[in-house]
Scaffold this active site. Sequence first.
Site: not given
Ligand SMILES: Cc1cc2nc3c(=O)[nH]c(=O)nc-3n(C[C@H](O)[C@H](O)[C@H](O)COP(=O)(O)O)c2cc1C
Length: 356
Positions: A27-28, A82, A112, A151, A212, A214, A236-237
């Site tokens: 979720p992002m 979420q 978050c 999460k 989750n 990187d 995510g990213r």
């Molecule tokens: C722009 C952005 C928004 C995010 N929003 C949420 C969110 O709404 N809910 C959540 O559980 N995590 C959120 N995250 C965290 C991601 O779900 C994820 O746990 C985190 O970025 C690490 O994973 P990654 O390295 O694949 O990005 C967000 C991350 C980013 C970068």
Amino acid sequence: MSTGTQPGQTVVRIGSLALRSLVMLAPMAGVCDGPFKRVVRRFDTDSLLSTELVNGEAWLRGSHEMAARAVLHPDETPVALQLSGHDPDFLGRAAAKAEAEGADLVDLNLGCPAPHLVNSGNGAALLRDPAAVGPMFEAVRRAIKVPFTVKLRIGWDETLMTGMEIARIAQECGADAVWVHGRTKVQGYGGTADWEAVKAIKDALRIPVIGNGDILTPQDAVAKKAMSGVDAVAIGRGAMGNPWIFKRANHFMLTGELLPEPTLAERIETARLQCHYLIEELGERLGVPESRKHVAWYVRGLPETQPLRAAVNQAKTEAELNVALDAYLEAQPDLAVAADPALYGTLVDPKWMRYK
Ligand SMILES: Cc1cc2nc3c(=O)[nH]c(=O)nc-3n(C[C@H](O)[C@H](O)[C@H](O)COP(=O)(O)O)c2cc1C
């Protein structure tokens, strides 16, 4: 390395949900809107998608913003909705609403780090208070039949590593899986995710763990799953401007075969499509500015993007956006050039962190 399982078969079960992909969309907020999920689905029918975080209490009180985040289209399925919050009663009612509106899974956010969310006692604030989370988990569990997940991050900071304890409470309260982001709240998005800590939580639980942090390439997904033993991974990213990652990573995990990167033309056409969906949904006045960051993500790591970015930042209409995208495509002689995958996910601009 491959699993011997063919694409199309069930590879992981989260409660009653049988999934054909080992790779999930994390979720992002500000990213996983309807248009983005639609584009991801175009390239991959199997991954579990996620909404942006929806504040359960605000949603129940009629917030238009939360209602917009919670809209689920039938073609998004399987999709997780979420929720954030801390009041068991509101969370239970919001979970029931999510199920009634078509969520295939309800997830609760305990990770978050955005200040206004933490200051309201939501998201990562709950990592400081393991004693409080049981009633919230029980209320959500009681309210829904679809799978329920939590999460979390691995702790608040290195002196308060509560992720393990909270994951165990989630399991005791009937959660069907936990998603573990291998950072503490205090780390934010800096440093590197601690997959040893993810592994420790996986080793301690009976329910599935979704690892989750990187994962930017199919190779990362294979390596991190192999070292930690997690049941599935979430990206995510690495998915920003990169909706192809889900099929490529899952296919690589299942078969050992690396599907090709999209061509530059495919990237530009997909950016164009996502902007079109956004503008269709929001209108040009809101949709064009909202499109800018997505275009920037699609062309991250590609050559000579400065004029494109400048033109997109000036654009006021969909037609102007398209002119800028066309001009970029025409100026690039090598249509087979791929973005450098190492650049995915390296940019996290704080202004994208507008969680509510
Ligand atoms: C722009 C952005 C928004 C995010 N929003 C949420 C969110 O709404 N809910 C959540 O559980 N995590 C959120 N995250 C965290 C991601 O779900 C994820 O746990 C985190 O970025 C690490 O994973 P990654 O390295 O694949 O990005 C967000 C991350 C980013 C970068």
